[in-house]
Design an enzyme around this catalytic site. Sequence first.
Site, PDB file in Angstrom:
ATOM      1  N   ASP A  16     -37.881  32.467 -65.680  1.00  0.00           N
ATOM      2  CA  ASP A  16     -37.159  33.240 -64.657  1.00  0.00           C
ATOM      3  C   ASP A  16     -38.133  34.032 -63.778  1.00  0.00           C
ATOM      4  O   ASP A  16     -39.236  34.376 -64.212  1.00  0.00           O
ATOM      5  CB  ASP A  16     -36.171  34.191 -65.362  1.00  0.00           C
ATOM      6  CG  ASP A  16     -35.105  34.705 -64.409  1.00  0.00           C
ATOM      7  OD1 ASP A  16     -34.926  34.124 -63.322  1.00  0.00           O
ATOM      8  OD2 ASP A  16     -34.442  35.709 -64.758  1.00  0.00           O
ATOM      9  N   GLY A  17     -37.694  34.322 -62.561  1.00  0.00           N
ATOM     10  CA  GLY A  17     -38.480  35.184 -61.671  1.00  0.00           C
ATOM     11  C   GLY A  17     -39.166  34.456 -60.530  1.00  0.00           C
ATOM     12  O   GLY A  17     -39.959  35.064 -59.800  1.00  0.00           O
ATOM     13  N   HIS A  33     -40.272  28.377 -56.820  1.00  0.00           N
ATOM     14  CA  HIS A  33     -40.029  27.277 -57.771  1.00  0.00           C
ATOM     15  C   HIS A  33     -41.250  26.356 -57.800  1.00  0.00           C
ATOM     16  O   HIS A  33     -41.705  25.940 -58.863  1.00  0.00           O
ATOM     17  CB  HIS A  33     -38.778  26.482 -57.393  1.00  0.00           C
ATOM     18  CG  HIS A  33     -37.530  27.317 -57.350  1.00  0.00           C
ATOM     19  ND1 HIS A  33     -37.184  28.158 -58.394  1.00  0.00           N
ATOM     20  CD2 HIS A  33     -36.556  27.459 -56.416  1.00  0.00           C
ATOM     21  CE1 HIS A  33     -36.039  28.773 -58.078  1.00  0.00           C
ATOM     22  NE2 HIS A  33     -35.641  28.367 -56.884  1.00  0.00           N
ATOM     23  N   ARG A  67     -25.911  28.703 -56.154  1.00  0.00           N
ATOM     24  CA  ARG A  67     -26.937  29.070 -55.161  1.00  0.00           C
ATOM     25  C   ARG A  67     -26.718  28.322 -53.841  1.00  0.00           C
ATOM     26  O   ARG A  67     -25.903  27.403 -53.787  1.00  0.00           O
ATOM     27  CB  ARG A  67     -28.321  28.776 -55.751  1.00  0.00           C
ATOM     28  CG  ARG A  67     -28.545  29.627 -56.998  1.00  0.00           C
ATOM     29  CD  ARG A  67     -29.939  29.519 -57.517  1.00  0.00           C
ATOM     30  NE  ARG A  67     -30.079  30.398 -58.677  1.00  0.00           N
ATOM     31  CZ  ARG A  67     -31.226  30.813 -59.160  1.00  0.00           C
ATOM     32  NH1 ARG A  67     -32.351  30.426 -58.600  1.00  0.00           N
ATOM     33  NH2 ARG A  67     -31.254  31.607 -60.213  1.00  0.00           N
ATOM     34  N   LEU A 129     -45.639  16.030 -78.955  1.00  0.00           N
ATOM     35  CA  LEU A 129     -44.819  17.193 -78.588  1.00  0.00           C
ATOM     36  C   LEU A 129     -43.464  16.719 -78.068  1.00  0.00           C
ATOM     37  O   LEU A 129     -43.392  15.811 -77.251  1.00  0.00           O
ATOM     38  CB  LEU A 129     -45.517  18.002 -77.473  1.00  0.00           C
ATOM     39  CG  LEU A 129     -44.690  19.099 -76.798  1.00  0.00           C
ATOM     40  CD1 LEU A 129     -44.442  20.273 -77.749  1.00  0.00           C
ATOM     41  CD2 LEU A 129     -45.372  19.606 -75.520  1.00  0.00           C
TER      42      LEU A 129
HETATM   43  C1  IPE Z   1     -31.398  31.256 -65.972  1.00  0.00           C
HETATM   44  O1  IPE Z   1     -31.860  32.045 -64.955  1.00  0.00           O
HETATM   45  C2  IPE Z   1     -31.464  29.802 -65.593  1.00  0.00           C
HETATM   46  C3  IPE Z   1     -32.803  29.224 -65.489  1.00  0.00           C
HETATM   47  C4  IPE Z   1     -33.931  29.848 -65.684  1.00  0.00           C
HETATM   48  C5  IPE Z   1     -32.830  27.827 -65.160  1.00  0.00           C
HETATM   49  P1  IPE Z   1     -30.915  32.667 -63.829  1.00  0.00           P
HETATM   50  O2  IPE Z   1     -31.801  33.392 -62.906  1.00  0.00           O
HETATM   51  O3  IPE Z   1     -30.035  31.625 -63.264  1.00  0.00           O
HETATM   52  O4  IPE Z   1     -30.006  33.687 -64.678  1.00  0.00           O
HETATM   53  P2  IPE Z   1     -29.182  34.963 -64.193  1.00  0.00           P
HETATM   54  O5  IPE Z   1     -28.304  34.508 -63.064  1.00  0.00           O
HETATM   55  O6  IPE Z   1     -30.170  35.980 -63.756  1.00  0.00           O
HETATM   56  O7  IPE Z   1     -28.430  35.420 -65.395  1.00  0.00           O
HETATM   57  C1  IPE Z   2     -35.709  30.804 -62.242  1.00  0.00           C
HETATM   58  O1  IPE Z   2     -36.104  31.642 -61.208  1.00  0.00           O
HETATM   59  C2  IPE Z   2     -35.613  29.367 -61.834  1.00  0.00           C
HETATM   60  C3  IPE Z   2     -34.245  28.827 -61.787  1.00  0.00           C
HETATM   61  C4  IPE Z   2     -33.161  29.485 -62.062  1.00  0.00           C
HETATM   62  C5  IPE Z   2     -34.125  27.439 -61.394  1.00  0.00           C
HETATM   63  P1  IPE Z   2     -35.036  32.328 -60.249  1.00  0.00           P
HETATM   64  O2  IPE Z   2     -34.819  31.464 -59.079  1.00  0.00           O
HETATM   65  O3  IPE Z   2     -33.808  32.697 -61.013  1.00  0.00           O
HETATM   66  O4  IPE Z   2     -35.822  33.647 -59.832  1.00  0.00           O
HETATM   67  P2  IPE Z   2     -35.200  35.085 -59.588  1.00  0.00           P
HETATM   68  O5  IPE Z   2     -34.471  35.497 -60.830  1.00  0.00           O
HETATM   69  O6  IPE Z   2     -34.273  34.966 -58.420  1.00  0.00           O
HETATM   70  O7  IPE Z   2     -36.379  35.971 -59.303  1.00  0.00           O
HETATM   71 MG    MG Z   3     -33.274  34.346 -62.034  1.00  0.00          MG
END
Ligand code: IPE
Ligand code: IPE
Ligand code: MG
Length: 244
Positions: A16-17, A33, A67, A129
């Site tokens: 995430d992030g 991404h 999204r 793996l």
């Molecule tokens: C979880 O992250 C899904 C993935 C990392 C693929 P999100 O960014 O979608 O989760 P929320 O919306 O913050 O809970």
């Molecule tokens: C996680 O990063 C990747 C996916 C959910 C595909 P995010 O796109 O959720 O990044 P933030 O949470 O918006 O920073």
């Molecule tokens: Mg996220």
Amino acid sequence: MNLEELDIKHIAIIMDGNGRWATEQGLDRTAGHAAGEHSLSKAIDWALDNNLEWLTVYAFSTENWKRSPEEVDFLMFFNRDILTRRREEFHEKGVRFNFIGDLKDERIPEENKKLMKETELITKNNKKLNLVFAFNYGSHKEIHTAARRVALGHYFYLKVSAWLFTKKHVEENFKNYLYLPEMPNPDILIRTAGEKRLSNFLLYQLSYTELMFIDTLWPDFGEDDFYNVLEDYKNRIRKYGNAR
Ligand code: IPE
Ligand code: IPE
Ligand code: MG
């Protein structure tokens, strides 16, 4: 640090992030991404170097369709692009690819479906793996699907062998109705970017997993983070309900 000594077989990661990382750099979310690919390949190499048996990564959730169409399209493109460009390299390194999720969803482009099937087939005999991509994955959907499978089995077998679906049978075999029965439950779950929630990830399988929430944004994730996670893990006592 030796994963075998720590008895760690499976690490799952909520990557995430990416969006926040991109925004911080003044870039489009999709650039975040793209930047995450480097962290993913480093994580796979780390897993290979440390003889980890299972690595599971959350690539796209059943909720991520919410999204913008541009971001969803990019994520679909990006997931197939990574497979096209990198699978041979990881195949040679002994990685077996597995995909879990609602992979028949009609919103998933045919090309992605084809690539995922092909990649599983090409790498199915690899032993070094097990890499699991959770793609269009959501635990609720996984559990609902499992419940339907149990019900269907019950429907077909009821007349001949109602005993098959006793409470005990379901308790002992429920796992077999999930997407990937042979996958052991994770020992560690890492979620990057500071969010302290599971976001519909492996809810059944994480019942006794050690949860690690770290602040690093996924594109900045690296070996140091793995090191810190293992240091933390070493100090935890997994009790499974015992009185130790
Ligand atoms: C979880 O992250 C899904 C993935 C990392 C693929 P999100 O960014 O979608 O989760 P929320 O919306 O913050 O809970
Ligand atoms: C996680 O990063 C990747 C996916 C959910 C595909 P995010 O796109 O959720 O990044 P933030 O949470 O918006 O920073
Ligand atoms: Mg996220």
